[in-house]
Scaffold this active site. Structure first.
Site, mmCIF file in Angstrom:
data_model
loop_
_atom_site.group_PDB
_atom_site.id
_atom_site.type_symbol
_atom_site.label_atom_id
_atom_site.label_comp_id
_atom_site.label_asym_id
_atom_site.label_seq_id
_atom_site.Cartn_x
_atom_site.Cartn_y
_atom_site.Cartn_z
ATOM 1 N N SER A 44 0.796 -1.230 0.000
ATOM 2 C CA SER A 44 0.000 0.000 0.000
ATOM 3 C C SER A 44 0.825 1.275 0.000
ATOM 4 O O SER A 44 0.316 2.335 -0.346
ATOM 5 C CB SER A 44 -0.947 0.019 1.203
ATOM 6 O OG SER A 44 -0.237 0.196 2.413
ATOM 7 N N LYS A 113 0.681 4.950 6.614
ATOM 8 C CA LYS A 113 -0.005 5.706 5.564
ATOM 9 C C LYS A 113 0.575 7.117 5.503
ATOM 10 O O LYS A 113 1.371 7.531 6.342
ATOM 11 C CB LYS A 113 -1.507 5.794 5.835
ATOM 12 C CG LYS A 113 -2.225 4.448 5.973
ATOM 13 C CD LYS A 113 -2.254 3.649 4.684
ATOM 14 C CE LYS A 113 -2.937 2.298 4.904
ATOM 15 N NZ LYS A 113 -2.853 1.432 3.705
#
Length: 224
Positions: A44, A113
């Protein structure tokens, strides 16, 4: 072998055991206060961080300087990205915690993230050009995985006080704030859940490199 020979050997084992316990205790203290090790279990955050990377995370990176747009953060996702309890039982949870502590496996509740929106930001996708906007202006995103769109999912959010809007760099492979819009908290992660900032890739050796802090991601003054 007489008693006089066994006694030094027994004392030697005691010394080794004591040294091992002390080393683990010191390591635990360092990792709980200053720097920790985490395993990247997914793609990700490519191309910055790849699957299988082990990273050093500074727990003090944001002690003297506030989190800003563009920062990559490691955070505890319980209560936002993950349930507060795994539901698997204490034995399974303990075993998982041990392998995670040694950097052998990823965590089901710890995430990495990028900060796209800070408290008070109005974040939208997408503009007429298919770009993310923050406070009405296009956000420049050189870190996005080559070939990915800024987001296939449309959203329009205002980040509440004390929370962050977070997204992965590999947008087509990232489960992030976008997928939790209908959940409690609306995909926003509390600031006090941030553990720290990745500062170094330590494994594999061919990827050993510093993870630089990104320049503050400011919306473009030219785009609308």
């Amino acid at each position: 072998m007489d008693t006089s020979e066994r006694q030094p050997r027994k004392q030697g084992w005691r010394f080794v055991l004591l040294a091992l316990v002390l080393a683990i205790a010191i390591s635990g203290l360092v990792r709980s206060l200053w720097v920790d090790v985490y395993y990247i279990p997914s793609e990700s955050m490519e191309p910055l961080l790849g699957t299988g990377d082990r990273i050093l995370v500074s727990r003090t990176a944001f002690a003297s300087e506030a989190i800003q747009r563009g920062d990559v953060v490691v955070f505890d996702g319980r209560g936002s990205f993950a349930p507060l309890s795994s539901g698997k039982g204490p034995l399974v949870d303990t075993s998982a915690a041990v392998t995670q502590w040694f950097g052998l496996t990823g965590s089901d509740t710890t995430y990495v993230k990028r900060v796209i929106g800070i408290p008070g930001d109005h974040v939208q996708c997408c503009s007429s050009e298919g770009r993310l906007t923050v406070n009405g202006q296009v956000l420049e995103e050189p870190y996005v995985y080559p070939g990915d769109e800024p987001s296939k999912q449309k959203f329009d959010v205002v980040v509440p006080e004390g929370r962050l809007w977070l997204m992965g760099d590999h947008r087509s492979r990232s489960a992030d704030s976008r997928g939790l819009l209908g959940a409690p908290g609306g995909g926003m992660v509390p600031l006090d859940r941030v553990i720290g900032r990745p500062v170094q890739i330590i494994w594999p050796l061919d990827r050993f490199a510093e993870v630089p802090r990104s320049p503050q991601a400011e919306p473009s003054k030219n785009g609308q």
